[in-house]
Every structure is written in structure tokens, then in C-alpha cells.
Write an enzyme that holds these catalytic residues in place. Structure first.
Site, mmCIF file in Angstrom:
data_model
loop_
_atom_site.group_PDB
_atom_site.id
_atom_site.type_symbol
_atom_site.label_atom_id
_atom_site.label_comp_id
_atom_site.label_asym_id
_atom_site.label_seq_id
_atom_site.Cartn_x
_atom_site.Cartn_y
_atom_site.Cartn_z
ATOM 1 N N CYS A 76 0.856 -1.181 0.000
ATOM 2 C CA CYS A 76 0.000 0.000 0.000
ATOM 3 C C CYS A 76 0.892 1.231 0.000
ATOM 4 C CB CYS A 76 -0.904 0.019 1.234
ATOM 5 S SG CYS A 76 -2.037 -1.373 1.347
ATOM 6 N N GLY A 106 -0.435 -0.083 -5.072
ATOM 7 C CA GLY A 106 -1.779 -0.605 -4.849
ATOM 8 C C GLY A 106 -2.758 -0.036 -5.843
ATOM 9 N N ASN A 131 0.406 1.407 5.863
ATOM 10 C CA ASN A 131 1.108 0.495 4.956
ATOM 11 C C ASN A 131 1.810 -0.551 5.802
ATOM 12 O OD1 ASN A 131 4.258 0.669 3.208
ATOM 13 N ND2 ASN A 131 2.638 -0.834 2.945
ATOM 14 N N GLY A 132 1.511 -1.821 5.561
ATOM 15 C CA GLY A 132 2.141 -2.888 6.323
ATOM 16 C C GLY A 132 1.116 -3.893 6.795
ATOM 17 N N CYS A 143 12.663 -3.797 4.491
ATOM 18 C CA CYS A 143 12.334 -4.824 3.500
ATOM 19 C C CYS A 143 13.246 -4.711 2.276
ATOM 20 C CB CYS A 143 10.877 -4.678 3.066
ATOM 21 S SG CYS A 143 10.389 -5.783 1.717
ATOM 22 N N TYR A 161 12.069 -5.013 -6.154
ATOM 23 C CA TYR A 161 10.881 -5.022 -7.000
ATOM 24 C C TYR A 161 9.874 -3.924 -6.716
ATOM 25 C CZ TYR A 161 6.543 -6.808 -9.107
ATOM 26 O OH TYR A 161 5.395 -6.930 -9.825
ATOM 27 N N SER A 191 10.843 -3.926 -14.540
ATOM 28 C CA SER A 191 11.566 -3.993 -13.279
ATOM 29 C C SER A 191 12.933 -4.644 -13.402
ATOM 30 C CB SER A 191 10.719 -4.727 -12.226
ATOM 31 O OG SER A 191 10.309 -5.993 -12.717
ATOM 32 N N ASP A 240 15.690 -10.829 -15.139
ATOM 33 C CA ASP A 240 14.431 -10.491 -14.466
ATOM 34 C C ASP A 240 14.738 -10.240 -13.002
ATOM 35 O OD1 ASP A 240 11.779 -9.933 -14.173
ATOM 36 O OD2 ASP A 240 11.052 -11.952 -14.599
ATOM 37 N N ASP A 241 13.818 -9.509 -12.326
ATOM 38 C CA ASP A 241 14.074 -9.149 -10.935
ATOM 39 C C ASP A 241 13.852 -10.308 -9.980
ATOM 40 O OD1 ASP A 241 11.146 -8.850 -9.748
ATOM 41 O OD2 ASP A 241 11.154 -7.966 -11.737
ATOM 42 N N CYS A 299 5.805 -13.791 3.289
ATOM 43 C CA CYS A 299 5.988 -12.577 4.088
ATOM 44 C C CYS A 299 4.710 -12.300 4.854
ATOM 45 C CB CYS A 299 6.314 -11.391 3.183
ATOM 46 S SG CYS A 299 6.421 -9.809 4.056
ATOM 47 N N CYS A 329 11.829 -13.453 3.329
ATOM 48 C CA CYS A 329 11.264 -14.196 2.197
ATOM 49 C C CYS A 329 12.330 -15.013 1.467
ATOM 50 C CB CYS A 329 10.563 -13.245 1.230
ATOM 51 S SG CYS A 329 11.625 -11.947 0.566
#
Length: 507
Positions: free
Chosen positions: A24, A56, A133-134, A288, A294, A335, A397-398, A434, A495
Site C-alpha cells: 500500500c 496498490g 502500509n504494512g 524490507c 521489485y 523492473s 528479471d528481478d 511474508c 522471504c
């Protein structure tokens, strides 16, 4: 509370291209004196949310205050993209000298209008609004505590839970009306992870970042249109945001990040630090790391460096760890592009585009047959056949999540005439979910738990496949961080490694 494991399956559709969904975004704006302001606060917030739209796309909302009434806020919320929610008519109703906004992707609660933020609550001390956010890792325990105090909750959202928890009296009591900093501090002690908050009062905005710094939050100042860098000019206002990426487009300048555990207060005279809540002893900062990989926009600044530069460093490190002979380096747009440029510069292999991205693909694209589902990537990418034919390609790729996209992309390139396709991933294998605001699928859905890189290469049809190592990612991210006190630097790699900032059994 929705079961975390089940919520991942429920919220992420199986045909999602990336396999991983954003978080978010929160944004706040405070006009400086004199009030009423000439600054269009609602417009600033709306443009700020547009810059955060990548975080978001399910719902958004703006709440403003004119700074005079303790019982009334102006509110507009709705489902969908920001451009579909806010029009000229709704913006005219969002009058105010300060306000906050939110753009949402659901994690712990369903994608429904009742869960749109910011949440607004009318308390005995006046109205407050909160954007979050979270995701609270100890949501169940906090929910039980709030309900035991006789507070009713209308949603499963932990963001509403935060809003209601702020209305509770702090344990040390209050003498002369509500002590909001004390209430915020009490909430942070009850819930150590994971959040960045913007909290709107009648004439103040509080910005809050969890003690581990897991979620991002930064500050900026709005400058006059004729502002010249370095000139001593009074700002027209202040902004607080999940990311700094939209600051220049709204005439603002980046100042600094809100520090882990910091509570900042924005008022019409400026901003100040109210308090800093410490982490438990021997616990490191846990920002994070996937914000770099990403989630964040490339022009965002984290820890003194631009995300684009960090992604380039990841590509350079990947070239050192997993170089292969090839004619060109390319990327899965967009990305992976910065990492591909870094790989190209480090290896000396030229960069060229091989995929063209269709920018007009909706998330609800209808795939009416098995054949079209198998060709699902065709709706998002096209191959630049003149660049591809008879070439050995290193494709960057990411990340790889479910692994249901990379195979069709490789087939697309081979059908266009590619001689070899070597896949290189600018992050380590994703192996763990996560619980802190990113909806990464369950362990059973993550392809890295089913196949190592060699088996995945065969499965996807690549000539080879390699990931960046965890240590390589850390080294790339931390190389250019401008921080004298290195003890303030730390990244959550849960993660990737299963090493969570706090043990899940303590939640």
C-alpha cells in the site's frame, strides 16, 4: 482475523502475471502558515497517490481537515484506480489545510469498499483518520485486547484495528485531554511490526514508522514554483510519503527518511521529532530488501541512494557471480531493466531490448480457452524479432515467484528466432512467505521450493538459469548507502532466508 496462509491463496489470483502483489502507499500534506492556504492540499495528495499507484491499485482515499473543527473531516474513498475515483467534483469537496491519502492493495483483509482507507473514527476527543502500509504480525493478540476494552470492529483490517487502538487511553493515563503521542507510543510498544502510518488530527499529522523500519516512510518540503536549489525560501508546505518518487512532480524536495521507531509531528509551522521507540536489545533494523528488488519505483530514494542505482549494482553483482557467453543482455521490462544495464556494463556484453511491453493490459483479462491461458504472456509482451533472431540472449528479471511466466517468455523468444536464452535473476530464490505487508504466496506455491535452478531451467526451456546470492544482494544494496553509522543499516531477508525480524512463534 483472516488466516494468513489462506489469505494468500484467496487474494492472489492464479493467473497473476508476477505472482507477487504490491503493498500500500500512504501520503500526507500539511500546508504552512498562513491558513486558509492557497495550496491545493487535496490536489497535492492526489498527485502524490498517483506517484504511489504502483503500490496498490484496488482502492484509494483522501481525507482532509480545514484545521478548525474537531468533529468534521472531508472524505472521499472508493474502489479502483485513483484516476477513476477522484474527479473535479469530488476534489472541490476536499477542502482543507492538511490531509492524508492512501492507495491500497489488500493483504490481511478482502478487497471490498468497507476496507478502503484512510479509516476515520469519531472519538470522545474528536475525529481522527489513519492510513497504514504494512501488516501487524501480532494482529490476533491486539484484536483480542481491543475487543476486551468494549470496542467494536466492523472489518478484519488491521488498519482499522490500529485506528481503534489509538482511541484507547494509554496505561499512564492522561491529565489534560488526549495525549496522542503517548497513545501512538503505546501502540508501537504493543505492535512492533510492521507499519508506516500517517495519522490525521484536526490541525496536525503524525507520521510513524515501526521500530524495525520494515516499511518505508519519508519527508519532503513543498517549494515555490520559482525555487532555486540552495535558496533560503520558506516552504509552502510539508509532505510525508511511502516513497519520494512523486516529490519533484508536485514541486516538493526530498528531505530525509523517517527513522525506524520515529514519531514525527507535522504542523503548520513545520515538523519535529516527538519520540523514537527503540527496538528490543540485540535486534537489527529490518528494512524490507524487496523494496529495492521489485516494489519501489526506480526514482525513489532509500537510505541515501536511488533505487535505480541499487538495482544496477545488483546486475553488476549478478554478472560477477553468473556470467555466460552471449551476444546481448536484455530484460523482462520494466523492473528487470536497471539490473540488465548493470549486468551489461559489468560484463561488456551490449544491452538491447528483446521484449515489447503492452501497457494496456487489465488485471481482469478474460482467457476463454486452455490455449490462450498457456499463451497468457502474449497479452503482456511481444518479441522484437529483428533483435532476437540467431542471437544468444542473457535475459534478466528481478525475481521468480511461481515460475508460471518465465517459460512462456522464453518460448516467445525462441519462436522469434533466439538461438540461446540464458535466464539470470537479480535476486535470490523466494522460499518463504511474508507476513509483514507483502503478499508473497505460500511456500507450496513458490517454485524455488520445488525446483533448484537447474531443474527450473529445464522446466522453463532455458539454456541456463541462475540467481543472485543472498550475500551478493546484500553487498549490492549496501555498497552505496550513505550512512556513517552502519549500525542503523539492516535489511529483512525473511522471504529469502526464513530469518524473520521477530520469531513467528512470538506472534
Amino acid at each position: 482475523m483472516v488466516d494468513r496462509k489462506e489469505s494468500s491463496k484467496e487474494i492472489i489470483p492464479s493467473n497473476e502475471i508476477t505472482g507477487m502483489r504490491h503493498e500500500c502507499g500512504v501520503f500526507g500534506c500539511m500546508a504552512s502558515t498562513p491558513w486558509p492556504t492557497q495550496l491545493d492540499v487535496a490536489q497535492v495528495i492526489c498527485l502524490g497517490l498517483v506517484a504511489l499507484q504502483h503500490r496498490g491499485q484496488e482502492s484509494a482515499g483522501i481525507v482532509t481537515s480545514e484545521g478548525t473543527s474537531s468533529t468534521h473531516f472531508n472524505v472521499k474513498k472508493g474502489m479502483g484506480m485513483i484516476s477513476n475515483i477522484f474527479n473535479d467534483e469530488s476534489m472541490k469537496k476536499l477542502k482543507g489545510n492538511l490531509g492524508i491519502g492512501h492507495t491500497r492493495y489488500s493483504t490481511s483483509a478482502a478487497s471490498e469498499e468497507v476496507n478502503c482507507q484512510p479509516f476515520v473514527v469519531h472519538s470522545v476527543h474528536g475525529v481522527i483518520a489513519v492510513a497504514h502500509n504494512g501488516e501487524l504480525v501480532n494482529c490476533d493478540a491486539l484484536r483480542k485486547m481491543v475487543l476486551s476494552r468494549g470496542v467494536g470492529l466492523s472489518t478484519y483490517s488491521d488498519s482499522e484495528l490500529i485506528t481503534q487502538a489509538l482511541c484507547l487511553n494509554p496505561p499512564e493515563g492522561e491529565e489534560n485531554g488526549p495525549d496522542w503521542p503517548a497513545r501512538i507510543k503505546h501502540l508501537m510498544q504493543l505492535a512492533p511490526l510492521s507499519y508506516s502510518l500517517v495519522i490525521l488530527m484536526r490541525d496536525k499529522i503524525y507520521g510513524v514508522r515501526d521500530p524495525y523500519g520494515n516499511r518505508p516512510l519519508c519527508l519532503g518540503k513543498i517549494v515555490p514554483l520559482n525555487y532555486k536549489e540552495g535558496s533560503d525560501v520558506e516552504p509552502e508546505g510539508w509532505v510525508i510519503s511511502s516513497e519520494s518518487c512523486g516529490f519533484l512532480s508536485i514541486g516538493a524536495r526530498y528531505l530525509r527518511e523517517v527513522q525506524p521507531g520515529e514519531i514525527v509531528e507535522l504542523s503548520k509551522t513545520g515538523f519535529r521529532t516527538i519520540d523514537v521507540i527503540e527496538r528490543p536489545k540485540n535486534k537489527d533494523v529490518a528494512f524490507c530488501i524487496f523494496e529495492y528488488v521489485y516494489f519501489a519505483r526506480s526514482d525513489t530514494i532509500f537510505e541515501g541512494q536511488m533505487v535505480y542505482s541499487a538495482r544496477m549494482q545488483c546486475g553488476r553483482m549478478l554478472a560477477r557471480e553468473a556470467l555466460v557467453e552471449a551476444d546481448m543482455v536484455s530484460s523482462v521490462p520494466e523492473s528487470g531493466t536497471a539490473a540488465a544495464h548493470g549486468f551489461s556494463r559489468e560484463s561488456g556484453i551490449p544491452f538491447a531490448e528483446v521484449l515489447c511491453k503492452n501497457r494496456y493490459v487489465g488485471r481482469t483479462f478474460i482467457q476463454p480457452s486452455t490455449r490462450l491461458r498457456q499463451l497468457g504472456v502474449a497479452k503482456k509482451f511481444g518479441a522484437l524479432s529483428e533483435n532476437v533472431i540467431n542471437k544468444r540472449i542473457i535475459l534478466i528479471d528481478d525475481s521468480i515467484v511461481r515460475g508460471n511466466t518465465i517459460g512462456p517468455i522464453i518460448k516467445l523468444l525462441r519462436d522469434a528466432g533466439a538461438k540461446e536464452v540464458h535466464v539470470r535473476i537479480a535476486s535470490p530464490p523466494l522460499k518463504f512467505p511474508c507476513f509483514m505487508g507483502i503478499n508473497i504466496p505460500t511456500r507450496e506455491e513458490l517454485i524455488a521450493n520445488k525446483m533448484d535452478h537447474m531443474k527450473l531451467a529445464v522446466h522453463a526451456g532455458a539454456d541456463s538459469l541462475a540467481y543472485l546470492s543472498v550475500e551478493g544482494l546484500k553487498e549490492a544494496i549496501r555498497r552505496d548507502i550513505q550512512e556513517k553509522d552502519k549500525s542503523k543499516i539492516g535489511h529483512c531477508t525473511a522471504c529469502l532466508t526464513g530469518d524473520y525480524p521477530e520469531p513467528p512463534e512470538d506472534w
